[in-house]
Motif scaffolding. Sequence first.
Motif: not given
Length: 157
Positions: A107-112, A133-148
């Motif tokens: 998850x990468x965040x930038x503001x302007x 996300x890299x590789x196969x993921x579930x539809x709710x992957x981005x609802x959990x904490x990111x790896x980075x």
Amino acid sequence: MEVTVQWIRTSWTKESRGGEAAARRNAVPVGFRVPPMSPAVAHVVRMHESDGFDPFDGQEDLRKVDVQLREDKGRLRVLPRVQPLFAIPPRPRRPPAVRLVPGQWVRWQLNYRFSSAAGVRGWSYWLDTFNIAYGPVEADVFLSPPTVLVDEQGPVR
């Protein structure tokens, strides 16, 4: 290359810099369920002050998303582009690209902050959140904490 990209843009004016409007803005999600889509497409979510920060989602050709994605030796190199160059805050030194292995996501965040030409209108603001996300993921992957997590937000007074 199996990549899932979600690009969230939240936009507002000085009207949402404080009080209840700022509380609504600060409460918007930074990740959403990913709908079924083709591999060459990104899930795009837009939230605007004028719509009460309700999310509107769509899809965008992956090549039109402001992020560099490059696969090399079993890793995915991720680096969002900073656009446009005239926005604040300046970013003379950016974090290095993230290299993901399959099963990881960033998850990468930038503001302007932008001002209108000749200062006729007030400032406007954006927050771009890239969930990748890299590789196969579930539809709710981005609802959990990111790896980075890369927080590249700077002062935008």
